[in-house]
Design an enzyme around this catalytic site. Structure first.
Site, short mmCIF file in Angstrom:
data_model
loop_
_atom_site.label_atom_id
_atom_site.label_comp_id
_atom_site.label_asym_id
_atom_site.label_seq_id
_atom_site.Cartn_x
_atom_site.Cartn_y
_atom_site.Cartn_z
N SER A 82 -0.32 13.37 -0.17
CA SER A 82 -0.77 11.99 -0.36
C SER A 82 0.39 11.04 -0.14
O SER A 82 1.56 11.40 -0.35
CB SER A 82 -1.30 11.78 -1.78
OG SER A 82 -0.23 11.71 -2.72
N ASP A 83 0.10 9.83 0.29
CA ASP A 83 1.12 8.80 0.20
C ASP A 83 1.32 8.51 -1.29
O ASP A 83 0.47 8.80 -2.12
CB ASP A 83 0.70 7.54 0.97
CG ASP A 83 1.90 6.70 1.40
OD1 ASP A 83 2.99 6.87 0.80
OD2 ASP A 83 1.76 5.88 2.32
N TRP A 84 2.45 7.90 -1.60
CA TRP A 84 2.81 7.70 -3.01
C TRP A 84 1.87 6.68 -3.65
O TRP A 84 1.85 5.51 -3.28
CB TRP A 84 4.26 7.24 -3.09
CG TRP A 84 5.25 8.36 -3.24
CD1 TRP A 84 6.20 8.46 -4.20
CD2 TRP A 84 5.39 9.54 -2.42
NE1 TRP A 84 6.92 9.64 -4.04
CE2 TRP A 84 6.45 10.31 -2.96
CE3 TRP A 84 4.73 10.03 -1.30
CZ2 TRP A 84 6.86 11.53 -2.42
CZ3 TRP A 84 5.13 11.24 -0.76
CH2 TRP A 84 6.17 11.97 -1.32
#
Length: 753
Positions: A265-267
């Site tokens: 996932s992106d942060w």
């Protein structure tokens, strides 16, 4: 320390198993066994809690391994053009290390502008060596989101507007990085084409446009480049967030493309446990931090793929089918990275790395205009050189978002010019304008004090007077890494140059004709002064060797050979996303205040469809300021007539086009042979032409070479959304070969039967 302990534990465990009497080395530690067997053996030994623990972060940039089994933790790092400095375990503040300075490589727009696949591999290898030396396992890059609007604040991290060019340039980068036992994480999958509303938008796009324009670089990255991980995006598509999206992650990535790697996932991109479980996410990072703010102590165990997932399994509401698939992917990644005993040790800031950074910078710089051959500077006539503009003295490796770096050094343009010309010429500087005086990002400080209290008139008058007295004037301006410019988190507010630079450039052009503008930016800009300026260089963000690369081009030590990876429209309205599409979102929803939070997302409809960049300019006959693929040289080239090995091809055939190119000038240089394909009659709308091949050729004066480019029916196909397949219609096509999208030198027709 934890990572070191885990690695020591792994090798200690191997030693114990190997030396104990009457003990057989377990399969998961036996390097003679196939990886599939080792993965299944490790999986069978893990507890439910250990499996779930592997799926989410334990700190800002790391995720757990399995200490009991000696399986090390994963360490990730930004970014695409340099390894990010260390931050605190649980905070974004700097860790205060003294050994985490690196080489900054040119931003990816500059790499793409080289149009040189070999240079892309060199870049990846060098960057991967630095990441490996810093003991990183996953490099969070490269970025391949398509250039849809010149206002996107993060365009400088990407590779331009064309899916073919981006695809061909990203694959060797990935292979270069991963040759070091460091995984790439190609990002941001998918449709994250602007920073404004990136957390709170839903992109509406037809399937044909999705498959033809926005997906190809990601597909190439995983099917040709074998990127071991891929990063989901923030935005929504079909009502689901991209990092937990059934259509993007399961249907396309894991089923259609048969991807066996890890989805990261992106942060802060995850917000739903059940969607994260079922819709293809494998590794969760940054939740509840929004990617920026400080996390809560011990929050990691409450991530969406942590205790909430464990509780669902224990309650019987979900099975372990998805869990085992996710852990299998992570274990496969471990055997390529953390448990790979044969990976090299890497190195950092070596002379080779510095040379690679400089060479990429030189090859990426684009000579946009050179009327009267003002460049290269004639050192025999240049007794006094004026360098004007804030970007000549401003550090650009600090700022811009997550790609901000702490570098060993950064050679500024003024320093590079003085170093190259200072022994024979008097090089003097004038500020010209005051822009961004900041120089700090996440605790990394540039150390510069750029404060200047003089008025705009005082600054301009000083610059004009210096220009009058000089033999050459070099203006170094453009954008910078400040918020609302070339920076993550926000988009640019306008297409024009900031800080009154247009007036400064116009005034300088009036007093000295030996005048060159060097634009430092990752985006196109308006140039109302273009007719009055003799020479313009697009120099991008070039990293540690920026000043030396620029000076090398100005002096003619290196012959410019860069080509634009995206179009420069004359004005913003000439860009298709601003003319037809919705930017920054639906107007009615904007007025109603949508997009302020995830409860009220704003829709963004890509009405322009497949007509992005030069496809729009060509098809609608809207002349750009500078076209896709444009770039001049200090020498001249001549193209011969194209030939083909056949005039009729079948569906399973290939066709090869050959053209002779000759250096007709007096200086060694390189030209990019660009192949575009035009469908002369189609049942659907198609762009006037599309890039389907290119090759960079280096030639000495008088030298000529034959260049051959081969295509098959994939280069002739469009995506039929109703059939959900690629279709090449029978009929006539034309191959167009030239050195930019608006400079076709030779054509040849052929037929698909």
């Amino acid at each position: 320390m934890l990572k070191k302990t885990a690695i020591v534990g792994l090798f200690s465990l191997i030693s114990v198993y190997s030396t104990a009497q009457n003990t057989v080395t377990p399969i998961y530690l036996d390097e003679s066994k196939p990886v599939e067997q080792r993965v299944q053996d490790a999986l069978s030994r893990m507890t439910l809690k250990e499996k779930v623990a592997m799926l989410h972060a334990q700190s800002k940039f790391s995720s757990p391994g399995v200490p009991r089994l000696g399986i090390p933790e994963f360490w990730t790092t930004d970014g695409p053009h340099g390894v990010r400095p260390e931050v605190m375990w649980d905070e974004w503040n700097q860790a205060g290390w003294t050994n985490d300075s690196v080489i900054a490589y040119p931003a990816l727009t500059a790499l793409s502008a080289t149009w040189n696949k070999k240079m892309s591999w060199k870049y990846g290898k060098a960057l991967g060596e630095e990441a490996r030396y810093r003991k990183k396992d996953i490099l969070l890059g490269p970025g391949v989101n398509i250039y849809r609007t010149p206002l996107n604040g993060r365009n400088f991290e990407y590779m331009g507007e064309d899916p073919y060019l981006t695809s061909k340039m990203v694959v060797p980068y990935i292979k270069g990085v991963q040759s070091n036992g460091v995984a790439t994480s190609v990002k941001h999958y998918a449709l994250n084409n602007q920073e404004m509303f990136r957390h709170t938008s839903n992109v509406k796009i037809d399937d044909r446009t999705l498959y033809e324009i926005y997906l190809p670089p990601f597909k190439a990255a995983v099917t040709e480049g074998d990127s071991w991980t891929i990063m989901g995006a923030y935005d929504m598509y079909k009502g689901q967030y991209a990092s937990q999206n059934q259509y993007l992650l399961n249907d396309i990535l894991k089923k259609e493309w048969e991807y066996k790697g890890v989805v990261v996932s992106d942060w802060g991109a995850v917000n739903n446990t059940e969607q994260a479980i079922h819709n293809g996410l494998d590794l969760e990072f940054g939740s509840w931090t929004n990617g920026l703010s400080a996390g809560t102590k011990n929050a990691y165990d409450n991530y969406y793929l942590a205790k909430p997932y464990l509780d669902l399994i224990k309650s019987g509401k979900v099975s372990t089918k998805e869990l085992d698939d996710k852990v299998t992917r992570l274990l496969n990644l471990a055997y390529k990275t953390t448990m790979n005993t044969k990976k090299p040790f890497g190195n950092i800031a070596s002379e080779e790395h510095r040379a690679v950074a400089k060479e990429i910078g030189e090859e990426g710089i684009v000579l946009l205009k050179n009327q009267g051959n003002v460049l290269p500077i004639d050192i025999n006539k240049a007794k006094k050189i004026a360098v004007i503009g804030e970007n000549a003295i401003k550090i650009m490796t600090v700022g811009g978002g997550s790609s901000s770096l702490k570098v060993k050094y950064e050679t500024l343009p003024l320093e590079g010019i003085k170093s190259r010309f200072g022994k024979k010429a008097d090089v003097q500087f004038a500020r010209g304008y005051v822009g961004d005086i900041g120089g700090e990002y996440n605790g990394v400080k540039s150390g510069q004090d750029l404060k200047d209290d003089r008025s705009a008139d005082e600054l301009l008058n000083e610059a004009v007077e210096l220009a009058k007295k000089s033999d050459y004037v070099i203006f170094v301006g453009g954008l910078n890494k400040a918020d609302f410019q070339d920076s993550e988190g926000n988009d640019r507010k306008s297409y024009g140059l900031p800080y009154n630079q247009d007036n400064v450039i116009a005034a300088l052009a009036k007093v000295n004709k030996n005048f060159a503008v060097v634009l430092v930016s990752g985006n196109a800009v308006a140039m109302p002064w273009i007719k009055d300026v003799s020479s313009v260089l697009q120099s991008w963000y070039l990293g540690s060797e920026a000043g030396n690369s620029i000076a090398s081009i100005l002096a003619g030590d290196a012959n410019p050979s860069g080509k634009l990876p995206f179009s420069f429209p004359v004005k913003l309205e000439d860009n298709s996303a601003h003319k037809l599409g919705e930017y920054p979102g639906n107007k009615e929803e904007l007025a109603a205040g949508k997009g302020k939070d995830q409860k009220n997302p704003i829709n963004i409809t890509y009405n322009e469809g497949i007509l992005v960049g030069y496809r729009w300019h060509d098809t609608k006959k809207i002349k750009p300021l500078f076209s896709f693929g444009h770039g001049l040289s200090y020498t001249s080239f001549e193209f011969g007539n194209a030939k083909s090995d056949k005039t009729v091809i079948a569906q399973d055939d290939k066709i090869t086009f050959t053209v002779t190119i000759k250096n007709t000038g007096k200086k060694a240089g390189a030209e990019v042979v660009q192949l575009y394909i035009s469908d002369l009659k189609s049942s659907v709308q198609r762009p006037t032409k599309e890039l389907k091949g290119f090759e960079k050729v280096f030639l000495n004066p008088g030298e000529e070479k034959e260049v051959s480019l081969t295509i098959d029916k994939t280069a002739l196909s469009f995506f039929d959304a109703d059939k959900h397949e690629w279709v090449a219609e029978l009929g006539d096509f034309e191959a167009l070969i030239g050195n930019s999208s608006d400079a076709i030198k030779t054509k040849i027709k052929f037929t698909l039967k």
